[in-house]
Design an enzyme around this catalytic site. Structure first.
Site, short mmCIF file in Angstrom:
data_model
loop_
_atom_site.label_atom_id
_atom_site.label_comp_id
_atom_site.label_asym_id
_atom_site.label_seq_id
_atom_site.Cartn_x
_atom_site.Cartn_y
_atom_site.Cartn_z
N ARG A 1 0.83 -1.21 0.00
CA ARG A 1 0.00 0.00 0.00
C ARG A 1 0.87 1.27 0.00
O ARG A 1 0.55 2.26 0.65
CB ARG A 1 -0.97 0.00 1.21
N SER B 1 -11.57 -1.44 2.55
CA SER B 1 -10.81 -2.00 3.66
C SER B 1 -10.20 -0.87 4.48
O SER B 1 -9.46 -0.04 3.96
CB SER B 1 -9.72 -2.92 3.11
N GLU C 1 -5.42 1.89 6.62
CA GLU C 1 -5.09 1.90 5.20
C GLU C 1 -5.79 3.07 4.51
O GLU C 1 -5.26 3.69 3.60
CB GLU C 1 -5.54 0.58 4.56
#
Length: 302
Positions: A172, A222, A292
């Site tokens: 990420r 998410s 995230e």
């Protein structure tokens, strides 16, 4: 700072003033942007950036506002939404997509040309620019596996082409995030495959996503990064957090890694719930979850 009159030199550009960003975010939360502009080309984007920088106005660039929480106080300065920069084309086994193109649409264009390698992204609800920015991934695939290069605008307003090996891809993470670059377009190198086999895999992954994820509610996708050796959703379940609600935002009963806006939730509800979950997971497991989702903008003044 920018003024409304500054935009008169862009007669074809769509600009909105004091526009609630909740109208655009996947969470359906977010306060107003002072100026919200929708460039339709890289030339318009570059000219807008130059205008704002010359005026000393803060700039925030968004793809399609999916994996994002905009705070209730909104965003000062110029917000640029790239959704009109959405052209996708194919040349051989290379797919070129502008930053505002939806990642899902890009995977379907690849399918139409019998190109394989992009199936993993067929259900990721982000833009191409956002996906490159955060090295988006799912089902054992990620952008780093398929990116050939991307065109960016740097902090000096210079257009640059970065090759895949210059991207500093991690989990990420990318150099785009690190250096605050703006993605203009990206090229993906795929392989020639069998359209029926590609479609079957995309259908399988779509079915998995629909069965496991709470797609019926607004969400930011998410919420947490996957801790090494663990799954965030499982840690949240084990801490007894599944179904917990603050305000109108709830830890999804379908997938504990998601937080859904079930009843006119606010960004403050999201932030409070994220902090609450982090605290209780740490108490239960000793592990500290890391968000995230990007959280940007200003808190609402009370």
């Amino acid at each position: 700072m920018l003024k409304k009159s500054d935009f008169e030199k862009f007669p074809d550009l769509l600009v909105k003033y004091d526009e609630p960003l909740s109208n655009y975010t996947y969470t359906k939360v977010g306060g107003p942007a002072d100026f919200l502009a929708f460039p339709a080309s890289s030339e318009e984007l570059s000219a807008l950036l130059d205008l704002a920088r010359a005026a000393g106005t803060p700039i925030t660039v968004l793809g399609n506002a999916s994996n994002l929480i905009v705070r209730d106080g909104g965003i000062r300065g110029l917000v640029i939404l790239l959704e009109k920069m959405n052209h996708i084309e194919v040349n051989g086994n290379v797919v070129t997509a502008e930053a505002g193109a939806k990642l899902i649409d890009t995977t379907h264009v690849a399918l139409e040309h019998s190109l394989t390698g992009f199936e993993f992204a067929c259900g990721i609800p982000g833009s191409v620019g956002g996906a490159v920015f955060m090295n988006a991934g799912a089902y054992n695939g990620e952008i780093a596996h398929v990116l050939l290069n991307c065109t960016v605008i740097d902090q000096d307003g210079i257009l640059r082409v970065l090759q895949a090996d210059e991207m500093k891809f991690g989990y990420r993470h990318s150099v785009i995030r690190e250096e605050n670059l703006i993605v203009v377009s990206a090229q993906f190198k795929l392989q020639v495959g069998d359209a029926a086999v590609i479609k079957a895999e995309m259908d399988r992954l779509t079915g998995l996503r629909e069965s496991k994820q709470p797609l019926e509610y607004p969400s930011c996708g998410s919420v947490f990064k996957r801790p090494a050796g663990h799954f965030a959703g499982q840690l949240i379940q084990e801490a007894g957090m599944q179904g917990v609600r603050i305000g109108g935002v709830e830890v999804s009963k379908k997938h504990a890694g998601f937080m859904v806006n079930v009843d006119h939730g606010t960004a403050t509800d999201y932030e409070n719930l994220i902090a609450y979950v982090i605290e209780h997971v740490k108490e239960n497991s000793g592990l500290t979850l890391e968000a995230e989702v990007r959280i940007i903008g200003e808190k609402l003044e009370r």
